[in-house]
Design a protein around this motif. Sequence first.
Motif, PDB file in Angstrom:
ATOM      1  N   LEU A   2      -9.517  10.500 -15.165  1.00  0.00           N
ATOM      2  CA  LEU A   2      -8.492  10.250 -13.982  1.00  0.00           C
ATOM      3  C   LEU A   2      -9.068  11.317 -12.896  1.00  0.00           C
ATOM      4  CD1 LEU A   2      -5.046   9.776 -15.635  1.00  0.00           C
ATOM      5  CD2 LEU A   2      -6.935   8.182 -14.969  1.00  0.00           C
ATOM      6  N   ASN A   3      -8.689  10.979 -11.551  1.00  0.00           N
ATOM      7  CA  ASN A   3      -8.830  12.035 -10.655  1.00  0.00           C
ATOM      8  C   ASN A   3      -7.719  12.880 -10.376  1.00  0.00           C
ATOM      9  OD1 ASN A   3      -9.869  12.718  -7.771  1.00  0.00           O
ATOM     10  ND2 ASN A   3      -7.883  11.866  -7.227  1.00  0.00           N
ATOM     11  N   TYR A   4      -7.873  14.314 -10.059  1.00  0.00           N
ATOM     12  CA  TYR A   4      -7.014  15.241 -10.102  1.00  0.00           C
ATOM     13  C   TYR A   4      -7.240  16.277  -9.111  1.00  0.00           C
ATOM     14  CZ  TYR A   4      -9.753  18.343 -12.972  1.00  0.00           C
ATOM     15  OH  TYR A   4     -10.802  18.978 -13.602  1.00  0.00           O
ATOM     16  N   VAL A  15       2.241  19.801 -14.485  1.00  0.00           N
ATOM     17  CA  VAL A  15       1.450  18.563 -14.145  1.00  0.00           C
ATOM     18  C   VAL A  15       2.278  17.528 -13.500  1.00  0.00           C
ATOM     19  CG1 VAL A  15       0.025  16.569 -15.358  1.00  0.00           C
ATOM     20  CG2 VAL A  15      -0.042  18.863 -16.167  1.00  0.00           C
ATOM     21  N   LEU A  17       3.063  13.834 -12.275  1.00  0.00           N
ATOM     22  CA  LEU A  17       2.433  12.174 -12.442  1.00  0.00           C
ATOM     23  C   LEU A  17       3.143  11.517 -11.172  1.00  0.00           C
ATOM     24  CD1 LEU A  17       2.379  11.861 -16.134  1.00  0.00           C
ATOM     25  CD2 LEU A  17       0.660  12.617 -14.508  1.00  0.00           C
ATOM     26  N   ASN A  24      -1.450  11.008  -5.800  1.00  0.00           N
ATOM     27  CA  ASN A  24      -0.983  12.383  -6.065  1.00  0.00           C
ATOM     28  C   ASN A  24      -0.961  13.104  -4.620  1.00  0.00           C
ATOM     29  OD1 ASN A  24      -3.665  13.493  -4.997  1.00  0.00           O
ATOM     30  ND2 ASN A  24      -4.660  13.357  -6.759  1.00  0.00           N
ATOM     31  N   LYS A  42      -2.200  17.851  -9.999  1.00  0.00           N
ATOM     32  CA  LYS A  42      -1.620  16.573  -9.547  1.00  0.00           C
ATOM     33  C   LYS A  42      -2.710  15.387  -9.926  1.00  0.00           C
ATOM     34  CE  LYS A  42      -1.822  18.030  -5.251  1.00  0.00           C
ATOM     35  NZ  LYS A  42      -1.503  18.046  -3.678  1.00  0.00           N
ATOM     36  N   ILE A  43      -2.218  14.511 -10.654  1.00  0.00           N
ATOM     37  CA  ILE A  43      -2.890  13.574 -11.069  1.00  0.00           C
ATOM     38  C   ILE A  43      -2.819  12.039 -10.433  1.00  0.00           C
ATOM     39  CG2 ILE A  43      -3.621  12.266 -13.217  1.00  0.00           C
ATOM     40  CD1 ILE A  43      -2.905  14.773 -14.929  1.00  0.00           C
ATOM     41  N   ASP A  44      -4.051  11.379 -10.311  1.00  0.00           N
ATOM     42  CA  ASP A  44      -3.932  10.039  -9.909  1.00  0.00           C
ATOM     43  C   ASP A  44      -3.858   9.165 -11.203  1.00  0.00           C
ATOM     44  OD1 ASP A  44      -3.803  10.158  -7.086  1.00  0.00           O
ATOM     45  OD2 ASP A  44      -6.040  10.006  -7.065  1.00  0.00           O
ATOM     46  N   SER A  51      -8.331   6.894  -8.987  1.00  0.00           N
ATOM     47  CA  SER A  51      -8.466   6.610 -10.566  1.00  0.00           C
ATOM     48  C   SER A  51      -8.869   5.255 -10.713  1.00  0.00           C
ATOM     49  CB  SER A  51      -7.491   7.043 -11.392  1.00  0.00           C
ATOM     50  OG  SER A  51      -7.248   8.667 -11.359  1.00  0.00           O
ATOM     51  N   VAL A  67      -3.876  10.897 -19.238  1.00  0.00           N
ATOM     52  CA  VAL A  67      -3.403  12.233 -18.874  1.00  0.00           C
ATOM     53  C   VAL A  67      -4.013  13.417 -19.821  1.00  0.00           C
ATOM     54  CG1 VAL A  67      -1.317  13.792 -18.375  1.00  0.00           C
ATOM     55  CG2 VAL A  67      -1.613  11.226 -17.252  1.00  0.00           C
ATOM     56  N   VAL A  70      -7.407  14.494 -19.245  1.00  0.00           N
ATOM     57  CA  VAL A  70      -7.288  15.829 -18.013  1.00  0.00           C
ATOM     58  C   VAL A  70      -6.931  17.091 -18.799  1.00  0.00           C
ATOM     59  CG1 VAL A  70      -6.409  16.468 -15.898  1.00  0.00           C
ATOM     60  CG2 VAL A  70      -6.972  13.976 -16.496  1.00  0.00           C
TER      61      VAL A  70
END
Length: 251
Positions: A2-4, A15, A17, A24, A42-44, A51, A67, A70
């Motif tokens: 995932l992109n973060y 974290v 979500l 994000n 910060k996660i997409d 993502s 998640v 990551v």
Amino acid sequence: MLNYTISKNGKQPLVLLHGFIEDNTIWSDMQNSLSENFQLIKIDLPGHGKSDVISEIQTMDMMADEVKKVVDHLNIKDIHLLGHSMGGYTTLAFAEKYPELLKSISLFFSSTLADNDEKKDIRRRSIDVIDKNYSLFVNNSIPNLFSENEKDILKDKINLAKEIALRTNTEGVKASQLGMAERHDKTKILLEFNSKILIIAGKHDNAVKTETFFQHIPNRHNIKTYVLDCGHNGHWEKPSICSEIINTELL
């Protein structure tokens, strides 16, 4: 994976979500305050932001596993995990599967309750609308997530929410709708999870029926609840208050 994005400030990892048809970037109004104390990750979520879509039906368990990848990649533990709406459902799935990694969980305008049959049917029927006219779906959905009492002063935030939603991958949107429809009641997590649980809710939340959800919250010393005078999007409607609560309760 995932992109973060990750901030350099703060010592404790938090974290974040986002929710359905968000990404994000939604935390921008809270970031400066939170980063004083926390290292923000910060996660997409899958099919959102940058993502990739991971399945035709993206269950909350699948999202939790992504998640976890990551978290493993960053080699961190004792994390604070906070999720808005769908991100909250993912947080609960993560807490059920990987409690040993968590210092706290926060449900941010989210719920442990599963969809009722009517809501499941609405989610499944929305797939056709998303395919035929996604902009109509967004324009009809987004304003209802904000407090009716403050829509006039929140016009810019409503437009921002629409912009983020409109750039979300429609395949990810459909997969997430179907995944949310399949989720089970997770109220037992509130009884089994022994570390800090923070619940922030909106009095005028049309997506999460706050009064109904709060009837299911057990009276335990590790659970702290707040109900704010806003709708579903506290990160845009009441960012300062939300940040203050998080800084106070999670430290």
